[in-house]
Motif scaffolding. Structure first.
Motif, PDB file in Angstrom:
ATOM      1  N   LEU A   1       3.721 -15.239   1.976  1.00 55.59           N
ATOM      2  CA  LEU A   1       3.948 -15.214   3.423  1.00 55.59           C
ATOM      3  C   LEU A   1       3.050 -14.143   4.034  1.00 55.59           C
ATOM      4  N   LEU A   2       2.159 -14.558   4.939  1.00 56.35           N
ATOM      5  CA  LEU A   2       1.335 -13.620   5.710  1.00 56.35           C
ATOM      6  C   LEU A   2       2.065 -13.371   7.022  1.00 56.35           C
ATOM      7  N   ILE A   3       2.540 -12.141   7.215  1.00 52.61           N
ATOM      8  CA  ILE A   3       3.383 -11.814   8.362  1.00 52.61           C
ATOM      9  C   ILE A   3       2.637 -10.916   9.334  1.00 52.61           C
TER      10      ILE A   3
ATOM     11  N   LEU B   1       1.984  -8.002   4.725  1.00 52.26           N
ATOM     12  CA  LEU B   1       2.198  -7.495   6.078  1.00 52.26           C
ATOM     13  C   LEU B   1       0.854  -7.158   6.706  1.00 52.26           C
ATOM     14  N   ALA B   2       0.612  -7.723   7.876  1.00 54.44           N
ATOM     15  CA  ALA B   2      -0.656  -7.496   8.576  1.00 54.44           C
ATOM     16  C   ALA B   2      -0.337  -7.182  10.038  1.00 54.44           C
ATOM     17  N   TYR B   3      -0.546  -5.938  10.440  1.00 56.26           N
ATOM     18  CA  TYR B   3      -0.121  -5.455  11.758  1.00 56.26           C
ATOM     19  C   TYR B   3      -1.270  -5.447  12.762  1.00 56.26           C
ATOM     20  N   TYR B   4      -0.911  -5.694  14.024  1.00 59.14           N
ATOM     21  CA  TYR B   4      -1.864  -5.524  15.112  1.00 59.14           C
ATOM     22  C   TYR B   4      -1.911  -4.042  15.494  1.00 59.14           C
TER      23      TYR B   4
ATOM     24  N   GLY C   1      -7.870   3.015   3.426  1.00 57.13           N
ATOM     25  CA  GLY C   1      -8.434   3.282   4.741  1.00 57.13           C
ATOM     26  C   GLY C   1      -7.616   2.707   5.877  1.00 57.13           C
ATOM     27  N   LEU C   2      -6.840   1.657   5.583  1.00 57.41           N
ATOM     28  CA  LEU C   2      -5.981   1.031   6.598  1.00 57.41           C
ATOM     29  C   LEU C   2      -4.581   0.849   6.010  1.00 57.41           C
ATOM     30  N   GLU C   3      -4.109   1.884   5.334  1.00 59.21           N
ATOM     31  CA  GLU C   3      -2.852   1.809   4.590  1.00 59.21           C
ATOM     32  C   GLU C   3      -1.652   1.456   5.449  1.00 59.21           C
ATOM     33  N   LYS C   4      -1.680   1.893   6.689  1.00 57.27           N
ATOM     34  CA  LYS C   4      -0.552   1.658   7.586  1.00 57.27           C
ATOM     35  C   LYS C   4      -0.484   0.225   8.083  1.00 57.27           C
ATOM     36  N   TRP C   5      -1.623  -0.459   8.074  1.00 55.50           N
ATOM     37  CA  TRP C   5      -1.735  -1.739   8.770  1.00 55.50           C
ATOM     38  C   TRP C   5      -1.687  -2.947   7.838  1.00 55.50           C
ATOM     39  N   PHE C   6      -2.043  -2.760   6.574  1.00 55.91           N
ATOM     40  CA  PHE C   6      -2.114  -3.902   5.658  1.00 55.91           C
ATOM     41  C   PHE C   6      -1.432  -3.549   4.343  1.00 55.91           C
ATOM     42  N   VAL C   7      -0.360  -4.286   4.052  1.00 57.72           N
ATOM     43  CA  VAL C   7       0.476  -3.988   2.895  1.00 57.72           C
ATOM     44  C   VAL C   7       0.740  -5.284   2.126  1.00 57.72           C
ATOM     45  N   ASP C   8       0.491  -5.263   0.832  1.00 57.36           N
ATOM     46  CA  ASP C   8       0.823  -6.391  -0.039  1.00 57.36           C
ATOM     47  C   ASP C   8       2.004  -6.010  -0.917  1.00 57.36           C
ATOM     48  N   ILE C   9       2.988  -6.907  -0.997  1.00 61.06           N
ATOM     49  CA  ILE C   9       4.165  -6.709  -1.831  1.00 61.06           C
ATOM     50  C   ILE C   9       4.250  -7.909  -2.769  1.00 61.06           C
ATOM     51  N   ARG C  10       4.011  -7.675  -4.036  1.00 58.07           N
ATOM     52  CA  ARG C  10       4.002  -8.769  -5.008  1.00 58.07           C
ATOM     53  C   ARG C  10       5.282  -8.744  -5.846  1.00 58.07           C
ATOM     54  N   PRO C  11       5.743  -9.928  -6.264  1.00 58.22           N
ATOM     55  CA  PRO C  11       6.987  -9.983  -7.047  1.00 58.22           C
ATOM     56  C   PRO C  11       6.857  -9.210  -8.358  1.00 58.22           C
TER      57      PRO C  11
END
Length: 248
Positions: free
Chosen positions: A117-119, A151-154, A232-242
């Motif tokens: 899921l790309l959120i 997680l992909a934030y604006y 470099g963009l730790e706050k904005w792009f986060v991957d959570i894998r099972p």
């Protein structure tokens, strides 16, 4: 110098967002969704401004509303499908992930090939990637469903680029000037709006949610082992894998 740095960071965020959105369109195993919360709506015989084709009579003083509703939305931009959760309580980290879980249970049968899921979200106070309770709940959701959560934030002040923001404009125009005198009335208006020719799926959430739920630094340290942040963009792009096991 600081302004240039922020502009450079914003450009980098949008560059990565474009990459992820393009990848999601091409990948059969990725489903993109956009989340957002609309401002709280007062319920009662209260004037809301706007225009209406029929005459409505509202209270002429600013009385306390009978109730309030906070619309939370999940939009599937590729399918142009909208799901609305109307919260009678606060929209907290727990509410957001509960709504996400409810939505997934309703649609998962249609998306049997989806494992990611790309959120897309705004980096709000209850759902930003450093919010401990949100991160705990979203990690637990991904582990329980065996899904990769991306997680992909604006960036700040750019929420207008989140596609679901346009849904709120449609809803506001739809009930513009109407007297939202009860929760069922507000529900009917929400259910009868259309987005790309489709009515949204609308759910009322009565559960009471409380703010202020946090994790200790030690708990957060364990939780971060389940998380991969973009350098470099730790706050904005986060991957959570099972991964198993997950600390409950």
């Amino acid at each position: 110098m600081q302004a240039k740095k922020k502009i450079k960071q914003t450009d980098a965020i949008f560059g990565r967002l474009r990459e992820l959105h393009t990848e999601a369109l091409a990948a059969a195993n990725v489903l993109r969704l956009c989340l957002d919360t609309k401002a709280t709506v007062k319920i009662g015989l209260l004037s809301r401004g706007g225009a209406n084709w029929v005459k409505v009579e509202a209270l002429d003083h600013d009385f306390k509303p009978e109730a309030t509703l906070s619309p939370f939305g999940i939009l599937l931009p590729q399918q142009q499908e909208l799901f609305l959760y109307l919260a009678r309580s606060r929209v907290t980290s727990d509410f957001i992930v509960d709504a996400l879980g409810h939505w997934w249970q309703k649609v998962r049968g249609r998306f049997v090939g989806i494992d990611t899921l790309l959120i897309n979200q705004d980096n709000g106070p209850e759902n930003h990637s450093r919010r401990t309770q949100f991160l705990k709940r979203i990690v637990a959701f991904g582990q329980a469903q065996r899904l990769t959560i991306r997680l992909a934030y604006y960036p700040p002040y750019h929420s207008k680029y989140n596609p679901i923001e346009r849904c709120w404009g449609v809803l506001e125009r739809h009930w513009n000037g109407a007297l939202l005198d009860s929760i069922p009335t507000a529900m009917r208006f929400a259910q009868s709006m259309t987005w790309h020719g489709k009515h949204p799926v609308v759910q009322l959430i009565d559960k009471v949610y409380h703010k202020g739920v946090t994790l200790t630094p030690a708990e957060m340290k364990v939780l971060e082992t389940y998380v991969q942040r973009l350098p470099g963009l730790e706050k904005w792009f986060v991957d959570i894998r099972p991964m198993l096991p997950f600390p409950g």
